[in-house]
Design a protein around this motif. Sequence first.
Motif, mmCIF file in Angstrom:
data_model
loop_
_atom_site.group_PDB
_atom_site.id
_atom_site.type_symbol
_atom_site.label_atom_id
_atom_site.label_comp_id
_atom_site.label_asym_id
_atom_site.label_seq_id
_atom_site.Cartn_x
_atom_site.Cartn_y
_atom_site.Cartn_z
ATOM 1 N N TYR A 20 0.844 -1.207 0.000
ATOM 2 C CA TYR A 20 0.000 0.000 0.000
ATOM 3 C C TYR A 20 0.876 1.252 0.000
ATOM 4 N N ILE A 21 1.827 1.302 0.902
ATOM 5 C CA ILE A 21 2.642 2.509 1.044
ATOM 6 C C ILE A 21 3.505 2.732 -0.200
ATOM 7 N N GLY A 22 4.113 1.665 -0.719
ATOM 8 C CA GLY A 22 4.967 1.808 -1.892
ATOM 9 C C GLY A 22 4.203 2.315 -3.104
ATOM 10 N N PHE A 23 3.073 1.674 -3.398
ATOM 11 C CA PHE A 23 2.281 2.115 -4.551
ATOM 12 C C PHE A 23 1.696 3.508 -4.330
ATOM 13 N N THR A 24 1.320 3.809 -3.089
ATOM 14 C CA THR A 24 0.750 5.133 -2.809
ATOM 15 C C THR A 24 1.779 6.230 -3.044
ATOM 16 N N LEU A 25 3.024 5.999 -2.631
ATOM 17 C CA LEU A 25 4.076 6.989 -2.872
ATOM 18 C C LEU A 25 4.285 7.215 -4.369
ATOM 19 N N PHE A 26 4.330 6.117 -5.111
ATOM 20 C CA PHE A 26 4.523 6.243 -6.560
ATOM 21 C C PHE A 26 3.359 6.974 -7.213
ATOM 22 N N LEU A 27 2.138 6.579 -6.874
ATOM 23 C CA LEU A 27 0.961 7.200 -7.484
ATOM 24 C C LEU A 27 0.798 8.642 -7.032
ATOM 25 N N ALA A 28 1.219 8.979 -5.824
ATOM 26 C CA ALA A 28 1.139 10.361 -5.371
ATOM 27 C C ALA A 28 2.047 11.261 -6.196
ATOM 28 N N VAL A 29 3.266 10.762 -6.470
ATOM 29 C CA VAL A 29 4.183 11.542 -7.331
ATOM 30 C C VAL A 29 3.607 11.680 -8.728
ATOM 31 N N LEU A 30 3.059 10.588 -9.266
ATOM 32 C CA LEU A 30 2.446 10.636 -10.597
ATOM 33 C C LEU A 30 1.270 11.611 -10.623
ATOM 34 N N ALA A 31 0.432 11.576 -9.594
ATOM 35 C CA ALA A 31 -0.714 12.491 -9.540
ATOM 36 C C ALA A 31 -0.253 13.937 -9.473
ATOM 37 N N ALA A 32 0.797 14.213 -8.692
ATOM 38 C CA ALA A 32 1.304 15.586 -8.588
ATOM 39 C C ALA A 32 1.808 16.085 -9.934
ATOM 40 N N LEU A 33 2.523 15.227 -10.660
ATOM 41 C CA LEU A 33 3.029 15.634 -11.974
ATOM 42 C C LEU A 33 1.887 15.869 -12.965
ATOM 43 N N LEU A 34 0.880 14.989 -12.967
ATOM 44 C CA LEU A 34 -0.255 15.159 -13.885
ATOM 45 C C LEU A 34 -1.042 16.424 -13.555
ATOM 46 N N VAL A 35 -1.248 16.705 -12.286
ATOM 47 C CA VAL A 35 -1.950 17.930 -11.895
ATOM 48 C C VAL A 35 -1.155 19.157 -12.319
ATOM 49 N N ALA A 36 0.164 19.116 -12.129
ATOM 50 C CA ALA A 36 0.996 20.256 -12.518
ATOM 51 C C ALA A 36 0.939 20.482 -14.025
ATOM 52 N N LEU A 37 1.037 19.420 -14.808
ATOM 53 C CA LEU A 37 0.950 19.561 -16.264
ATOM 54 C C LEU A 37 -0.420 20.084 -16.685
ATOM 55 N N SER A 38 -1.473 19.597 -16.046
ATOM 56 C CA SER A 38 -2.827 20.029 -16.402
ATOM 57 C C SER A 38 -3.035 21.513 -16.122
ATOM 58 N N ILE A 39 -2.540 21.975 -14.982
ATOM 59 C CA ILE A 39 -2.795 23.359 -14.567
ATOM 60 C C ILE A 39 -1.855 24.338 -15.264
ATOM 61 N N PHE A 40 -0.552 24.012 -15.275
ATOM 62 C CA PHE A 40 0.432 24.989 -15.747
ATOM 63 C C PHE A 40 0.754 24.868 -17.232
ATOM 64 N N VAL A 41 0.380 23.759 -17.866
ATOM 65 C CA VAL A 41 0.629 23.606 -19.301
ATOM 66 C C VAL A 41 -0.677 23.672 -20.093
ATOM 67 N N LEU A 42 -1.674 22.893 -19.681
ATOM 68 C CA LEU A 42 -2.959 22.900 -20.390
ATOM 69 C C LEU A 42 -3.840 24.071 -19.983
ATOM 70 N N GLY A 43 -3.538 24.705 -18.855
ATOM 71 C CA GLY A 43 -4.319 25.867 -18.440
ATOM 72 C C GLY A 43 -5.631 25.534 -17.762
#
Length: 509
Positions: A364-387
């Motif tokens: 749980y913890i290992g996958f959650t850490l990985f998915l949290a980083v992935l979610a942060a990157l996707l949110v950043a791309l969505s907000i700061f690149v796609l607007g």
Amino acid sequence: MIKRLIRISGFVGKEVRELVRQPRLLLSLLLGPFLILLVFGAGYLGTAPRLRVVIVVPNTPAFAGQDAAIRTQFSKGVDVIDLTRDLEAAQIRLRNGGIDAVIAVPADAAEKIGAGAQAIVPVYYNEIDPISEGRIVLGTLQYTNDLNKETVAAAFKQGQQGAGNVNDALARMDTALGRISDDLGRGQVQDAQGQVTEVRSGAGVLALSAGLMLQLLQTAPVAGPQSTAQQQNLTRTTGAITSLNSDVGALQSELAQPVPDPTRVRAHNDAIRNDLRALQGVTTQFQKMNAYVLAAPFYGQAQNLARDKPTFLNFYTPGVLALLLQHIAVTLGALSMVRERLLGSIELFRVSPITPGEILTGKYIGFTLFLAVLAALLVALSIFVLGVPMAGDWFWLAGSLLLVILASLGLGFGLSMISKTESQAVQLAMLTLLTSVFFSGFFLSLNSFIMPVQYAAYSLPVTHGIISLQTIMLRGREPDLFYPAMLGGLTVLFAAFSMWRFSREFRRG
């Protein structure tokens, strides 16, 4: 406790290292969704194309030479590809897919309307897509509304042109009244009596025409408040229509006397002229009004109170984020335990001092850490690149994403407990994805389904994730507590089921 934490951290490191060693997987998980969103936002038009139609004109003498007029009247809001008099050929063309609809001009429209019935305009279409069918049906309603407005406006315009004849009659009556005064001044009573006949005939026509115009103008207040001058004009006209015939009759009776009294004749003339001036006012007012306002007094103007202008990219991005995180989490969780069985790791774990709870917690913890980083990157791309806007609180956004990840991992681990092979796990993960696409509210509203299906949809983490993320990012407010509470409940439920099944499997060995 320290030993337990060490064993759990060992599984955390194990799962993270396995994922980091697959750079192509990481790249596809990050850039794949971003590129899909980018192409969708740049390529989707978001507006329905105009209907391509063929108009079928009745093959009767009454419609001969009327093609240009029919094209003008029946082409509102559609692209007219052709005019024809062969309905069967037009329908064959429709079935072959060259056009969107066939509009048949009714041959008996004048008779129907004249008899107080609506004239039906048949619109034929050949569509298998229910969304396109809905577009054509709504387009037909809009088309007939525009057609009705154009028809009524054309009738009003003809009436306004006819109002010029009323002005001519008013001028003739005023001239006749002047001649009556002149004839009486010269003592020519018989000639004055002849002028009264013309005044009487004109008065009847004026009263009828002014009454019709008055009825139309009195519907104008529904389109907006009238000025004081307009209201006074309508009030004077109502009285003038009532008194015109009475004043003309009084003038005629006075002139029928052997010796008419010039003073009373002058008073009757003045009274009739006052009536004519009032009728002149309503005629002028009628001519000045916009025919389209009379035909369609209401015009809807929608105003969106949302913080940002709605776009398809903005609306669907939060749903895509929730759907992607659920699918990746479910796939990782479903394949993880199946792979451990196939590699024989479960037998090694049984003879070690590790427990089933420590294994699942580490994963749980290992996958959650990985998915949290992935979610942060996707949110950043969505907000700061796609607007995509982020109007809400970042804390609520992070909490909602974390709950979606935990609930989805629990669902994935639950699927892994009932899967014997990797192909079964992949198949169940794909079925979960298809179910989420159709029933989570991603592109079809939950209100479109019957209540049992809606209740089943609430068992999917993505359902609550989509609503929560859209509320936070686009509406700028906290989501209803029902949705985070449901995500928390699903997390506990799936985790408890996975722990129960894994513990049974662990002990049986």
